[in-house]
Design a protein around this motif. Structure first.
Motif, PDB file in Angstrom:
ATOM      1  N   UNK A 135     -28.460  22.203  12.996  1.00 56.72           N
ATOM      2  CA  UNK A 135     -28.465  20.740  13.030  1.00 56.72           C
ATOM      3  C   UNK A 135     -27.157  20.099  13.448  1.00 56.72           C
ATOM      4  N   UNK A 136     -27.100  18.792  13.296  1.00 57.83           N
ATOM      5  CA  UNK A 136     -25.980  17.915  13.703  1.00 57.83           C
ATOM      6  C   UNK A 136     -25.467  18.285  15.091  1.00 57.83           C
ATOM      7  N   UNK A 137     -24.157  18.261  15.293  1.00 63.22           N
ATOM      8  CA  UNK A 137     -23.640  18.555  16.636  1.00 63.22           C
ATOM      9  C   UNK A 137     -23.859  20.025  17.021  1.00 63.22           C
ATOM     10  N   UNK A 138     -24.073  20.874  16.000  1.00 61.60           N
ATOM     11  CA  UNK A 138     -24.296  22.296  16.271  1.00 61.60           C
ATOM     12  C   UNK A 138     -25.695  22.540  16.842  1.00 61.60           C
ATOM     13  N   UNK A 139     -26.636  21.728  16.390  1.00 63.05           N
ATOM     14  CA  UNK A 139     -28.019  21.885  16.845  1.00 63.05           C
ATOM     15  C   UNK A 139     -28.651  20.540  17.147  1.00 63.05           C
ATOM     16  N   UNK A 178     -33.662  25.291  26.946  1.00 63.04           N
ATOM     17  CA  UNK A 178     -34.186  25.608  25.623  1.00 63.04           C
ATOM     18  C   UNK A 178     -33.667  24.592  24.596  1.00 63.04           C
ATOM     19  N   UNK A 179     -34.409  24.455  23.490  1.00 59.63           N
ATOM     20  CA  UNK A 179     -34.038  23.516  22.431  1.00 59.63           C
ATOM     21  C   UNK A 179     -32.939  24.136  21.561  1.00 59.63           C
ATOM     22  N   UNK A 180     -31.845  23.404  21.427  1.00 59.38           N
ATOM     23  CA  UNK A 180     -30.709  23.927  20.657  1.00 59.38           C
ATOM     24  C   UNK A 180     -30.837  23.472  19.212  1.00 59.38           C
ATOM     25  N   UNK A 181     -31.060  24.426  18.294  1.00 63.46           N
ATOM     26  CA  UNK A 181     -31.228  24.031  16.897  1.00 63.46           C
ATOM     27  C   UNK A 181     -30.013  24.394  16.042  1.00 63.46           C
ATOM     28  N   UNK A 182     -29.097  25.173  16.579  1.00 62.35           N
ATOM     29  CA  UNK A 182     -27.918  25.541  15.798  1.00 62.35           C
ATOM     30  C   UNK A 182     -26.924  26.298  16.645  1.00 62.35           C
ATOM     31  N   UNK A 183     -25.879  26.763  15.961  1.00 63.60           N
ATOM     32  CA  UNK A 183     -24.858  27.505  16.695  1.00 63.60           C
ATOM     33  C   UNK A 183     -24.269  28.577  15.790  1.00 63.60           C
ATOM     34  N   UNK A 184     -24.032  29.756  16.364  1.00 63.92           N
ATOM     35  CA  UNK A 184     -23.405  30.817  15.590  1.00 63.92           C
ATOM     36  C   UNK A 184     -21.926  30.937  15.979  1.00 63.92           C
ATOM     37  N   UNK A 207     -25.854  28.759   7.476  1.00 62.41           N
ATOM     38  CA  UNK A 207     -24.537  28.560   6.856  1.00 62.41           C
ATOM     39  C   UNK A 207     -24.129  27.087   6.976  1.00 62.41           C
ATOM     40  N   UNK A 208     -23.149  26.686   6.161  1.00 59.12           N
ATOM     41  CA  UNK A 208     -22.655  25.306   6.223  1.00 59.12           C
ATOM     42  C   UNK A 208     -21.588  25.200   7.313  1.00 59.12           C
ATOM     43  N   UNK A 209     -21.225  23.945   7.587  1.00 59.61           N
ATOM     44  CA  UNK A 209     -20.212  23.712   8.601  1.00 59.61           C
ATOM     45  C   UNK A 209     -18.885  24.366   8.196  1.00 59.61           C
ATOM     46  N   UNK A 210     -18.603  24.288   6.882  1.00 56.34           N
ATOM     47  CA  UNK A 210     -17.365  24.876   6.381  1.00 56.34           C
ATOM     48  C   UNK A 210     -17.347  26.390   6.574  1.00 56.34           C
ATOM     49  N   UNK A 243     -16.702  27.248  10.191  1.00 62.09           N
ATOM     50  CA  UNK A 243     -15.274  27.205  10.568  1.00 62.09           C
ATOM     51  C   UNK A 243     -14.550  28.461  10.087  1.00 62.09           C
ATOM     52  N   UNK A 244     -14.854  28.862   8.856  1.00 61.99           N
ATOM     53  CA  UNK A 244     -14.212  30.038   8.272  1.00 61.99           C
ATOM     54  C   UNK A 244     -14.535  31.292   9.104  1.00 61.99           C
ATOM     55  N   UNK A 245     -15.829  31.475   9.393  1.00 63.28           N
ATOM     56  CA  UNK A 245     -16.242  32.666  10.158  1.00 63.28           C
ATOM     57  C   UNK A 245     -15.634  32.620  11.561  1.00 63.28           C
ATOM     58  N   UNK A 246     -15.651  31.405  12.154  1.00 58.80           N
ATOM     59  CA  UNK A 246     -15.107  31.275  13.516  1.00 58.80           C
ATOM     60  C   UNK A 246     -13.651  31.709  13.557  1.00 58.80           C
ATOM     61  N   UNK A 247     -12.890  31.318  12.529  1.00 63.18           N
ATOM     62  CA  UNK A 247     -11.468  31.698  12.573  1.00 63.18           C
ATOM     63  C   UNK A 247     -11.299  33.189  12.272  1.00 63.18           C
ATOM     64  N   UNK A 248     -12.172  33.742  11.415  1.00 66.28           N
ATOM     65  CA  UNK A 248     -12.141  35.196  11.188  1.00 66.28           C
ATOM     66  C   UNK A 248     -12.487  35.963  12.464  1.00 66.28           C
TER      67      UNK A 248
END
Lengths: 225, 333
Positions: A85-89, A171-177, A203-206, A209-214
């Motif tokens: 959802x939101x800007x991610x999906x 395709x319909x974007x519903x989220x982002x990994x 997962x939540x937005x928070x 961010x954590x996983x992205x930086x890892x």
């Protein structure tokens, strides 16, 4: 040469393709340069100056009997964290409207089943996923987006996929990994391979961010279920 | 120290034979479009047959040499000049430090190959130096060469065994229509008899949006029995895909490994260089040969390369220079 098994898209058929590929890769027949699996076929690239067509055919026929036996022991299921959802999906609401359910139900449904990786193709690392049951019915977007970001988790009809690099798409974007399915300078550039399973996890937005930086720091451990 | 790109030309990339072993992960092989001109260029300068070269499209680049090295120019017919002096194509010559390589106007063909003795210092990506433009990796920073790029030589030489006699038959190319031999299949059974007949008897024009990924053709519609969709399967170099619109696309170096359109036939390996040297607006015709014939021709070509390689390194037989015309084309003798 292309070896085509049954004319269907089915997981059992695809598993035979995988088996065939494994056999050929393991046997390393002189003259075969590369094998490329698809839904129900295996393309075998070979050097005709080393092994002729009929000789290769004869050789490959001897493997036919091995395709039926034992189930692949352990099947890997890889968990893909997704911020929905939101800007991610951006298309999540529209998908929910089309399916006549709430956005929460879309998320629950999308992350409730396993997807089989039939093959990787089209662009580096892009998985062709499939599952054994009906999931969604939403069509492609009338106007394709010019840019889907890397990691976009998308659906169309009964199919879902993840885009490894930024590219246009309908395709319909519903989220982002936050995971990178393809990263050139990594020891293993590709996260997925044909024959594995993928399960999405909300997962939540928070957490994103954590996983992205890892992932950036290469300390993230991909979860196997 | 090696070369400095003064002007890149239209579309100039670093390519070797291609990136193999990663199609199962969706990575196209890329590599040179014209394997023949590429191989000969490398043989002329005494390189390994897989050494990365410069592939230029439609017009040659302008290259300043910061260091002496032996080079050879093959492929499209456009005269190379060193500091304004005309040089010979398909001939290994020394480019000296401070000299500038330029090209005259193109007379025929589409792609120029420039090989440098010892090769260029390019970091391989997944085992290959080929540039994959859409994926933005491989070759020089994953992109076309641009003004100001500098690429070092790996092992430059001022001379070489047989220097002065390291030349071979100069190729020129058709400018209006070519005939390409094909092996039918794997989905030729998904076309009507009329469709097959149309494919093998009409001529098809090469469209302007053809590129390193594929040649798009336009002509008489090839009739399917049902439609042009299949369960996606593997794609080989030269596969002739026919989508439902009945217009063929010949898959080239930057092809994706799998695709979902019916493939009526496959252009045979020895004729792919012919197509790679065609430009938009030209016409192609297809004619059918057997798989055995195709593979025989391919093996003959490889043998031709071996013979050429031996002759270049040992030009004298009994004290005499022996050069046969068309030696690099054993199958045409």
């Amino acid at each position: 040469m292309t070896i085509t098994l049954e004319e269907v898209i089915s997981i059992p058929t695809n598993k035979k393709v995988k088996k065939m590929k494994q056999l050929l890769d393991r046997e390393s027949i002189v003259g075969i340069t590369e094998t490329v699996p698809a839904y129900n076929s295996l393309m075998v690239h070979y050097r005709p100056e080393v092994i002729g067509f009929s000789e290769l055919c004869e050789k490959l026929k001897t493997y036919e009997d091995f395709l039926e036996d034992e189930e692949n022991k352990e099947e890997q299921v890889i968990e893909i964290p997704v911020c929905y959802g939101s800007e991610y999906g951006p298309d999540l609401e529209e998908v929910a409207k089309h399916e006549g359910i709430s956005t929460k139900e879309v998320i629950t449904r999308h992350s409730s089943y396993k997807n089989y990786v039939y093959m990787i193709g089209f662009t580096p690392g892009l998985p062709y996923l499939g599952c054994e049951k009906e999931t969604f019915h939403v069509p492609r977007r009338a106007t394709p987006r010019t840019k889907l970001p890397r990691g976009a988790v998308t659906i169309w009809n009964n199919q879902t996929t993840i885009f490894p690099v930024e590219q246009p798409g309908g395709w319909q974007v519903i989220g982002r990994t936050p995971l990178k399915l393809f990263e050139l300078n990594r020891k293993l550039p590709f996260l997925l391979k044909a024959g594995q399973w993928v399960k999405f996890h909300s997962i939540t937005e928070k957490e994103y961010q954590k996983i992205a930086s890892d992932v950036e720091r290469r300390t993230y451990q991909v979860r196997m279920l | 120290m090696g070369i400095y790109v003064v002007h890149p030309g239209l579309l100039t990339t670093i390519q070797d034979r291609g990136r193999f072993g990663y199609q199962a992960y969706g990575v196209p092989p890329s590599g040179v479009m014209d394997e023949k001109a590429f191989t000969i260029a490398n043989l002329l300068v005494g390189n390994d047959k897989n050494e990365a070269v410069i592939e230029a499209t439609m017009m040659g680049p302008e290259i300043y040499f910061e260091e002496d090295n032996l080079i050879a120019v093959t492929g499209a017919e456009a005269t190379p000049y060193l500091n304004g002096r005309p040089m010979t194509r398909y001939y290994a010559f020394l480019a000296k430090s401070g000299e500038v390589l330029t090209f005259g106007p193109r007379k025929s063909g589409c792609r120029i190959y420039i090989a440098f003795h010892g090769g260029l210092n390019i970091e391989p990506v997944m085992g290959s130096c080929s540039t994959y433009l859409r994926g933005k990796f491989g070759g020089f920073c994953g992109r076309c060469l641009a003004k100001g790029d500098r690429i070092a030589f790996k092992n430059p030489q001022k001379s070489l065994e047989g220097y002065g006699f390291r030349f071979t038959y100069k190729e020129s190319y058709f400018v209006d229509e070519v005939s390409l031999r094909v092996v039918m299949g794997p989905q030729d059974h998904m076309f009507t008899q009329k469709g097959i007949h149309q494919f093998l008897t009409s001529s098809y024009e090469i469209l302007a949006d053809s590129d390193r990924m594929g040649y798009r053709l336009q002509g008489e519609k090839i009739e399917h029995a049902v439609d042009g969709n299949i369960i996606s399967d593997g794609i080989a170099f030269g596969a002739v895909q026919v989508p439902t619109n009945g217009q063929p696309i010949v898959m080239m170096a930057d092809r994706q490994g799998v695709g979902g359109y019916t493939k009526i036939a496959n252009v045979i390996s020895v004729d792919l260089p012919v197509l790679a040297q065609c430009i938009p607006g030209m016409k192609v015709r297809f004619c059918q040969v057997s798989l055995e014939e195709a593979q025989k021709l391919y093996c003959a070509r490889l043998k031709g390369y071996e013979e050429l390689s031996v002759r270049l390194d040992h030009p004298k037989v009994d004290g005499r220079i022996v050069i046969t015309r068309r030696e690099n084309d054993a199958e045409q003798n």
